[in-house]
Design a protein around this motif. Structure first.
Motif, short mmCIF file in Angstrom:
data_model
loop_
_atom_site.label_atom_id
_atom_site.label_comp_id
_atom_site.label_asym_id
_atom_site.label_seq_id
_atom_site.Cartn_x
_atom_site.Cartn_y
_atom_site.Cartn_z
N TYR A 22 52.74 30.03 47.93
CA TYR A 22 52.44 31.36 47.40
C TYR A 22 51.06 31.81 47.88
CZ TYR A 22 56.43 30.95 44.28
OH TYR A 22 57.71 30.82 43.77
N ALA A 23 50.83 33.10 47.80
CA ALA A 23 49.52 33.68 48.14
C ALA A 23 48.92 34.29 46.89
CB ALA A 23 49.69 34.73 49.23
N PRO A 24 48.19 33.48 46.09
CA PRO A 24 47.57 34.05 44.89
C PRO A 24 46.41 34.97 45.27
CG PRO A 24 47.53 31.63 44.86
CD PRO A 24 47.99 32.06 46.21
N VAL A 25 46.36 36.12 44.63
CA VAL A 25 45.28 37.09 44.83
C VAL A 25 44.58 37.25 43.49
CG1 VAL A 25 44.70 39.47 45.41
CG2 VAL A 25 46.53 38.29 46.65
N LYS A 26 43.33 36.80 43.43
CA LYS A 26 42.57 36.86 42.19
C LYS A 26 41.62 38.06 42.23
CE LYS A 26 41.33 32.60 43.02
NZ LYS A 26 42.01 31.78 43.93
N ILE A 27 41.77 38.93 41.26
CA ILE A 27 40.95 40.13 41.18
C ILE A 27 40.32 40.19 39.78
CG2 ILE A 27 40.95 42.65 41.18
CD1 ILE A 27 43.26 42.50 43.18
N ASN A 28 39.01 40.36 39.73
CA ASN A 28 38.31 40.49 38.45
C ASN A 28 37.91 41.95 38.29
OD1 ASN A 28 36.16 40.63 36.50
ND2 ASN A 28 36.03 38.42 36.63
N VAL A 29 38.38 42.57 37.21
CA VAL A 29 38.09 43.99 36.96
C VAL A 29 37.07 44.18 35.84
CG1 VAL A 29 40.28 44.79 37.93
CG2 VAL A 29 40.15 44.26 35.50
N GLU A 30 36.25 43.17 35.63
CA GLU A 30 35.26 43.17 34.55
C GLU A 30 34.32 44.37 34.61
OE1 GLU A 30 32.17 40.01 32.51
OE2 GLU A 30 33.06 39.55 34.45
N ASP A 31 33.98 44.81 35.80
CA ASP A 31 33.02 45.90 35.95
C ASP A 31 33.66 47.29 36.04
OD1 ASP A 31 30.95 44.06 35.95
OD2 ASP A 31 31.06 43.79 38.12
N PHE A 32 34.93 47.41 35.74
CA PHE A 32 35.63 48.67 35.94
C PHE A 32 35.66 49.58 34.71
CE2 PHE A 32 38.73 47.16 39.50
CZ PHE A 32 37.66 46.93 40.32
N LYS A 33 35.09 49.16 33.61
CA LYS A 33 35.23 49.90 32.36
C LYS A 33 34.86 51.37 32.50
CE LYS A 33 35.21 48.27 28.24
NZ LYS A 33 34.93 47.46 27.11
N ASN A 34 33.80 51.68 33.22
CA ASN A 34 33.34 53.06 33.39
C ASN A 34 33.33 53.49 34.85
OD1 ASN A 34 32.70 53.52 30.56
ND2 ASN A 34 31.08 52.03 30.89
N ASP A 35 33.99 52.73 35.70
CA ASP A 35 33.94 53.02 37.12
C ASP A 35 34.90 54.14 37.51
OD1 ASP A 35 32.79 52.58 39.57
OD2 ASP A 35 33.31 50.46 39.64
N SER A 36 34.59 54.80 38.59
CA SER A 36 35.44 55.89 39.10
C SER A 36 36.67 55.30 39.78
CB SER A 36 34.67 56.75 40.09
OG SER A 36 34.47 56.02 41.30
#
Length: 180
Positions: A66-80
């Motif tokens: 498999y090709a796991p893609v790990k994405i952290n969206v911790e900083d997206f709360k107020n992002d455009s």
């Protein structure tokens, strides 16, 4: 120099450095869910091993092709949405070695559908911090892919966070009733 392992209380464990409880039963359950093309969630309080778990699961999934893609969206709360798309394009291009030049969430998932030679598992950490104005669009795009999962390379989606998914959905029609 052979350093001794120690207890870690700040962030994911690094097995070679930290004492780590290996959760073989949970890893096996995660692999089974991915192999059945399930989309699922991992919810628990901070510092309980979520990131350590999905890192271990990612390693095992990689070994299985498999090709796991790990994405952290911790900083997206107020992002455009522009910055969110730019970040997703960068992470997906880097981790999948496939060009992503998308301008909206829908086209990101359409591009994922075009990758035939990989079995992708998308792991989204800190999902409750995704900008509240865009979280429903993101989850609806995932749901749309789920309904055609036998026809594309996105085999599983794992949402990781400290809050239950029902606490972050902004509309009445849950786009993620596809999840375990």
């Amino acid at each position: 120099m052979n350093r001794q392992r120690y207890f870690n209380t700040s962030g994911p464990n690094i097995i070679k450095e930290h004492y780590t409880l290996l959760r073989h039963n949970y890893i096996e359950k995660g692999i089974d869910m991915v192999e059945r093309s399930r989309y699922f969630t991992i919810w628990a309080p901070r510092q309980t091993g979520k990131s350590t778990f999905f890192r271990q699961l990612s390693d095992e999934l990689s070994r299985l092709g498999y090709a796991p893609v790990k994405i952290n969206v911790e900083d997206f709360k107020n992002d455009s949405i522009t910055n969110i798309i730019e970040y997703l394009n960068f992470e997906l291009t880097t981790q999948l070695d496939f060009p992503f030049n998308c301008t909206d969430l829908g086209s990101i998932f359409l591009t994922i559908r075009k990758i035939a030679e990989k079995k992708i598992v998308l792991i989204v950490d800190e999902i409750e911090n995704f900008n509240k104005y865009y979280i429903n669009d993101f989850l609806h795009a995932i749901r749309k892919l789920y309904h055609s999962r036998e026809n594309h390379c996105l085999k599983s989606v794992i949402l990781v966070g400290v809050a239950n998914i029902s606490g972050i959905i902004q509309d009445n029609a849950s786009p993620f009733n596809i999840a375990d």
